[in-house]
Scaffold this motif. Structure first.
Motif, short mmCIF file in Angstrom:
data_model
loop_
_atom_site.label_atom_id
_atom_site.label_comp_id
_atom_site.label_asym_id
_atom_site.label_seq_id
_atom_site.Cartn_x
_atom_site.Cartn_y
_atom_site.Cartn_z
N GLY A 139 26.33 24.06 11.00
CA GLY A 139 25.98 22.73 11.02
C GLY A 139 25.09 22.23 12.43
N VAL A 140 24.93 22.92 13.23
CA VAL A 140 24.06 22.96 14.35
C VAL A 140 22.68 23.34 14.03
N LEU A 141 22.39 24.47 13.47
CA LEU A 141 21.22 24.69 13.08
C LEU A 141 21.01 24.91 11.46
N PRO A 142 19.88 24.75 10.98
CA PRO A 142 19.58 24.70 9.46
C PRO A 142 20.19 26.40 8.92
N GLY A 143 20.78 26.35 7.72
CA GLY A 143 21.23 27.66 7.20
C GLY A 143 22.55 27.87 8.03
N GLY A 144 22.77 29.22 7.88
CA GLY A 144 23.82 29.90 8.67
C GLY A 144 25.10 29.31 8.22
N ALA A 145 25.71 29.52 7.23
CA ALA A 145 26.92 28.93 6.75
C ALA A 145 28.36 29.29 7.67
N ASN A 146 27.90 30.67 8.33
CA ASN A 146 29.09 31.06 9.12
C ASN A 146 28.61 30.88 10.63
N GLY A 147 27.66 29.98 10.95
CA GLY A 147 26.97 30.05 12.24
C GLY A 147 26.19 31.13 12.45
N PHE A 148 25.60 31.14 13.83
CA PHE A 148 24.77 31.89 14.35
C PHE A 148 25.20 32.92 15.42
N LEU A 149 24.84 33.95 15.83
CA LEU A 149 24.89 34.52 17.02
C LEU A 149 23.72 34.26 17.88
N TYR A 150 23.74 33.95 18.91
CA TYR A 150 22.60 33.27 19.71
C TYR A 150 22.54 33.88 21.18
N THR A 151 21.54 34.15 21.67
CA THR A 151 21.11 34.37 22.82
C THR A 151 19.95 33.75 23.51
N PRO A 152 19.96 33.04 24.70
CA PRO A 152 18.93 32.25 25.20
C PRO A 152 17.88 33.33 25.84
N GLY A 153 17.96 34.58 25.72
CA GLY A 153 17.06 35.30 26.21
C GLY A 153 17.74 36.73 26.72
N HIS A 167 23.18 39.60 34.24
CA HIS A 167 24.55 39.57 34.48
C HIS A 167 25.25 38.30 34.72
N SER A 168 25.05 37.57 33.50
CA SER A 168 25.59 36.33 33.39
C SER A 168 26.31 35.81 32.06
N PHE A 169 26.62 34.68 31.92
CA PHE A 169 27.42 34.18 30.68
C PHE A 169 26.45 32.98 29.97
N ALA A 170 26.70 32.85 28.84
CA ALA A 170 26.50 31.72 28.14
C ALA A 170 27.45 31.30 27.04
N PHE A 171 27.56 30.01 27.03
CA PHE A 171 28.66 29.50 26.26
C PHE A 171 28.02 28.02 25.40
N PHE A 172 28.53 27.82 24.45
CA PHE A 172 28.07 26.81 23.61
C PHE A 172 28.97 25.60 23.93
N ASP A 173 28.51 24.31 24.52
CA ASP A 173 28.84 23.05 24.77
C ASP A 173 29.12 22.27 23.62
N GLU A 174 30.21 22.12 23.03
CA GLU A 174 30.11 21.58 21.64
C GLU A 174 30.21 19.91 21.94
N LEU A 175 30.24 19.41 22.92
CA LEU A 175 29.80 17.97 23.25
C LEU A 175 28.69 17.53 23.28
N ARG A 176 27.73 18.48 23.90
CA ARG A 176 26.36 18.04 23.74
C ARG A 176 25.55 19.05 22.94
N ARG A 177 26.07 19.88 22.34
CA ARG A 177 25.48 20.80 21.08
C ARG A 177 24.23 21.72 21.94
N ARG A 178 24.74 22.17 22.81
CA ARG A 178 23.68 22.86 23.66
C ARG A 178 24.51 24.40 24.32
N VAL A 179 23.53 25.24 24.73
CA VAL A 179 23.78 26.33 25.13
C VAL A 179 23.57 26.20 26.66
#
Length: 394
Positions: free
Chosen positions: A155-169, A208-220
């Motif tokens: 529901g965040v991105l078009p398509g992807g009924a199961n969601g997406f695996l995502y990396t910012p870089g 060598h760091s992290f990424a997480f999805f902020d559900e409140l702001r819908r951002r990584v």
């Protein structure tokens, strides 16, 4: 403050229920014990990878994202990686309720570092040899996939009924085959389609760091891992808008290297945790005020060493606690006070019975709490079963 995804776990799992484990299947461990839980291993569902290649791609450098709504109890989505021997881009899924691994996408190619492949810095997703030949389209930069990997819910991105695996870089590693890229990458879980890339170019960040999805702001949200930093970074995967959270100089910077990060939803705070041979550093970051706090702790903290941060850390929202586990007979918790910014956090520990497999590399995203089963799991090697344990709330 409401937690957007808590209702996902309102219903019990189907299946047998063991005595003393209300609403839980009979294979789930009792509180205080470690058991093997998987019915197969990742090695059982590989393509043609040799053992040495799988050790490199999975044991050492792979990352996993917890997809809460993929499967009855969620799934771990694995993206293989590499470093100095083999690089790969396979995707594997461990379905937690069925207890089985499956191969989502085989590696398009295994890259030997000796071939001197690099990520194409223009597109951010192709592979090309240093001589400009051997171009491969459709696969992102591999290398250190244990960091910067997260799940985007449906529901965040078009398509992807199961969601997406995502990396910012990817990180700006200097070895051949590990050049940094400046584009976000995403993979639609269950589609078996190639990865895609795009969006506003991001500044290259170390590996060598992290990424997480902020559900409140819908951002990584993601961190900077290789140098002292007074910043966190974020990107909106739907609009490609990007920004920086910078706190005042008097709040000081986070120490570099091997961080994990979480969003404490109920408190709407970001947590960054770093384990070293000398102890644990954790940071409480207020994303609204733009402040970073180093609250005091009470009790006895776990003792090191933690070589290269080889300790799993998870945030359990309903307990408001970080849980630390180093593959031993003890699990540690660090529980938030009423005011997590300035109040004293409380250390406590619980014993575990059973034989835990020692972490051989930084577990980072592989050590996970599964809310639907009230259980922690970790798949640390490619050819051994996934293990699990449960503890009492701190």
């Amino acid at each position: 403050m409401a937690t957007p995804s808590d209702d996902v776990y309102a219903c019990p799992l189907n299946g047998a229920v063991a005595a003393g484990r209300s609403l839980l299947p009979d294979w789930v461990p009792a509180i205080g014990e470690i058991v093997d839980v998987s019915l197969n291993t990742l090695w059982d569902v590989r393509s043609t990878e040799a053992n040495a290649a799988m050790q490199q791609q999975v044991d050492a450098w792979a990352g996993a994202s917890f997809a809460k709504t993929h499967g009855e109890a969620g799934s771990l989505i694995f993206h293989t990686g590499g470093h100095t021997y083999f690089d790969s881009n396979a995707v594997y899924i461990y379905d937690i309720a069925s207890r089985k691994w499956s191969q989502e996408r085989p590696p398009a190619k295994q890259f030997l570092d000796a071939e001197n492949y690099i990520g194409d810095v223009v597109t951010g997703w192709m592979w090309a040899s240093a001589g400009g030949i051997g171009l491969q389209v459709g696969e992102p930069f591999a290398a250190h996939t244990y960091a910067w990997l997260t799940w985007i819910p449906p529901g965040v991105l078009p398509g992807g009924a199961n969601g997406f695996l995502y990396t910012p870089g990817r990180g700006s590693m200097s070895q051949p085959g590990q050049k940094g890229t400046q584009q976000p990458h995403k993979y639609a879980i269950g589609s078996k389609e190639p990865w895609t890339f795009g969006g506003s170019p991001l500044s290259i960040r170390p590996a060598h760091s992290f990424a997480f999805f902020d559900e409140l702001r819908r951002r990584v949200v993601y961190g900077y891992g290789d140098a002292i930093s007074r910043n966190l970074y974020w990107v909106d995967p739907s609009t490609s808008a990007a920004g920086t959270i910078t706190w005042p100089v008097e709040d000081a910077g986070m120490q570099p290297y091997y961080h994990v990060g979480f969003h404490a939803l109920a408190d709407d705070l970001y947590l960054s945790v770093r384990l070293t041979a000398s102890g644990l550093e954790f940071n409480v970051i207020d994303p609204v005020a733009g402040r970073r706090y180093r609250p005091p702790t009470l009790g006895t903290a776990p003792t090191g060493p933690y070589p290269l941060g080889d300790c799993g850390v998870e945030w359990v929202e309903k307990w408001r606690s970080m849980v630390c586990f180093a593959g031993t007979d003890t699990v540690w918790t660090l529980t938030a006070p009423a005011d997590p910014r300035t109040g004293a956090w409380q250390w406590s520990s619980q014993p575990l019975a059973g034989t835990a497999r020692q972490f051989v590399t930084p577990p980072f995203t592989k050590f996970r709490y599964i809310p639907r089963l009230d259980m922690f799991i970790w798949p640390m090697t490619h050819n051994t079963p996934v293990q699990g344990f449960r503890i009492f709330p701190p």
